[in-house]
Design a protein around this motif. Structure first.
Motif, short mmCIF file in Angstrom:
data_model
loop_
_atom_site.label_atom_id
_atom_site.label_comp_id
_atom_site.label_asym_id
_atom_site.label_seq_id
_atom_site.Cartn_x
_atom_site.Cartn_y
_atom_site.Cartn_z
N VAL A 1 44.83 39.59 50.05
CA VAL A 1 43.81 38.98 51.13
C VAL A 1 44.34 39.61 52.50
O VAL A 1 43.94 39.14 53.68
N ARG A 2 44.92 40.80 52.58
CA ARG A 2 45.42 41.39 53.76
C ARG A 2 44.39 41.71 54.73
O ARG A 2 44.65 41.41 55.79
N LYS A 3 43.23 42.06 54.29
CA LYS A 3 42.04 42.22 55.27
C LYS A 3 40.92 41.26 55.08
O LYS A 3 40.04 41.52 55.70
N SER A 4 41.18 40.09 54.30
CA SER A 4 40.13 39.01 54.51
C SER A 4 40.51 38.27 55.61
O SER A 4 41.26 38.54 56.43
N ARG A 5 39.59 37.28 55.81
CA ARG A 5 39.39 36.29 57.07
C ARG A 5 39.17 35.00 56.78
O ARG A 5 38.38 34.86 55.76
N ASN A 6 39.59 34.12 57.36
CA ASN A 6 39.03 32.56 57.48
C ASN A 6 39.65 31.85 56.08
O ASN A 6 39.16 30.85 55.76
N PHE A 7 40.66 32.22 55.50
CA PHE A 7 41.11 31.85 54.29
C PHE A 7 42.22 30.51 54.65
O PHE A 7 42.94 30.88 55.49
N VAL B 1 33.07 28.92 48.61
CA VAL B 1 33.18 29.09 47.11
C VAL B 1 34.44 28.24 46.60
O VAL B 1 35.26 28.29 47.25
N ASP B 2 34.02 27.72 45.31
CA ASP B 2 35.14 26.93 44.79
C ASP B 2 35.98 27.83 43.80
O ASP B 2 35.35 27.99 42.64
N PHE B 3 37.13 28.27 44.15
CA PHE B 3 37.88 29.09 43.17
C PHE B 3 39.04 28.04 42.31
O PHE B 3 40.06 28.65 41.66
N SER B 4 38.73 26.93 42.29
CA SER B 4 39.74 25.99 41.57
C SER B 4 39.87 26.34 40.13
O SER B 4 38.87 26.68 39.58
N GLU B 5 41.11 26.41 39.89
CA GLU B 5 41.64 26.69 38.52
C GLU B 5 41.23 28.16 37.88
O GLU B 5 41.31 28.45 36.80
N ALA B 6 40.69 28.94 38.82
CA ALA B 6 40.33 30.58 38.62
C ALA B 6 41.56 31.23 38.45
O ALA B 6 42.50 30.94 39.05
N ASP B 7 41.65 32.33 37.31
CA ASP B 7 42.42 33.18 37.57
C ASP B 7 41.97 34.46 38.33
O ASP B 7 41.30 35.31 38.13
N LEU B 8 42.59 34.51 39.52
CA LEU B 8 42.34 35.87 40.53
C LEU B 8 43.45 36.70 40.56
O LEU B 8 43.70 37.25 41.40
N THR B 9 44.13 37.04 39.63
CA THR B 9 45.13 37.95 39.24
C THR B 9 44.66 39.15 39.69
O THR B 9 43.53 39.68 39.42
N GLN B 10 45.35 39.89 40.62
CA GLN B 10 44.97 41.21 41.17
C GLN B 10 43.61 41.25 41.93
O GLN B 10 43.04 42.50 42.05
N ALA B 11 43.13 40.18 42.19
CA ALA B 11 41.87 40.07 43.09
C ALA B 11 42.08 40.78 44.26
O ALA B 11 42.89 40.73 44.94
N ASP B 12 40.90 41.58 44.82
CA ASP B 12 41.17 42.17 46.12
C ASP B 12 39.72 41.67 46.81
O ASP B 12 38.78 41.44 46.65
N PHE B 13 40.26 41.11 48.11
CA PHE B 13 39.16 40.37 48.95
C PHE B 13 39.06 41.10 50.26
O PHE B 13 38.82 40.44 51.25
N GLU B 14 39.11 42.34 50.17
CA GLU B 14 39.02 43.24 51.17
C GLU B 14 37.94 43.14 52.02
O GLU B 14 36.58 43.14 51.69
N THR B 15 37.83 42.58 53.30
CA THR B 15 37.03 42.50 54.42
C THR B 15 36.04 41.28 54.14
O THR B 15 35.01 41.23 54.45
N SER B 16 36.41 40.32 53.23
CA SER B 16 35.63 39.13 52.83
C SER B 16 36.05 37.97 53.70
O SER B 16 36.96 37.71 54.16
N ASP B 17 34.75 37.08 53.96
CA ASP B 17 34.91 35.98 54.52
C ASP B 17 35.23 34.87 53.62
O ASP B 17 34.30 34.51 52.80
N LEU B 18 36.43 34.19 53.59
CA LEU B 18 36.54 33.08 52.80
C LEU B 18 36.56 31.67 53.54
O LEU B 18 37.35 30.75 52.96
#
Length: 80
Positions: free
Chosen positions: A43-49, A11-28
């Motif tokens: 991003v504490r519980k996310s992986r591969n970022f 996924v291309d998150f370029s230029e995105a505003d991800l303020t307070q986004a939660d990526f819990e258990t997501s694969d990045l």
């Protein structure tokens, strides 16, 4: 925004505003973060970022010790 248990590969998150986004258990795997605002994102519980702090706004980013490698990859360090 909450991305809970998502597959966010390439996924291309370029230029995105991800303020307070939660990526819990997501694969990045291969997700692109370029000039992305990640203030207070979790991003504490996310992986591969990979997030380059020099190319993104990462103030108060919530990250686990295990996830530090994803922030330091561009420095070519040997982490053990």
């Amino acid at each position: 925004t909450k991305f809970l248990n998502c597959s966010l590969k390439e996924v291309d998150f370029s230029e995105a505003d991800l303020t307070q986004a939660d990526f819990e258990t997501s694969d990045l795997q291969n997700a692109v973060f370029e000039n992305t605002r990640l203030f207070k994102a979790d991003v504490r519980k996310s992986r591969n970022f990979t997030i380059n702090p020099d190319k993104n706004m990462v103030k108060n980013l919530k990250i686990s010790r295990d996830g530090l490698e994803g922030l330091l990859l561009q420095f070519d360090l040997k982490i053990s």
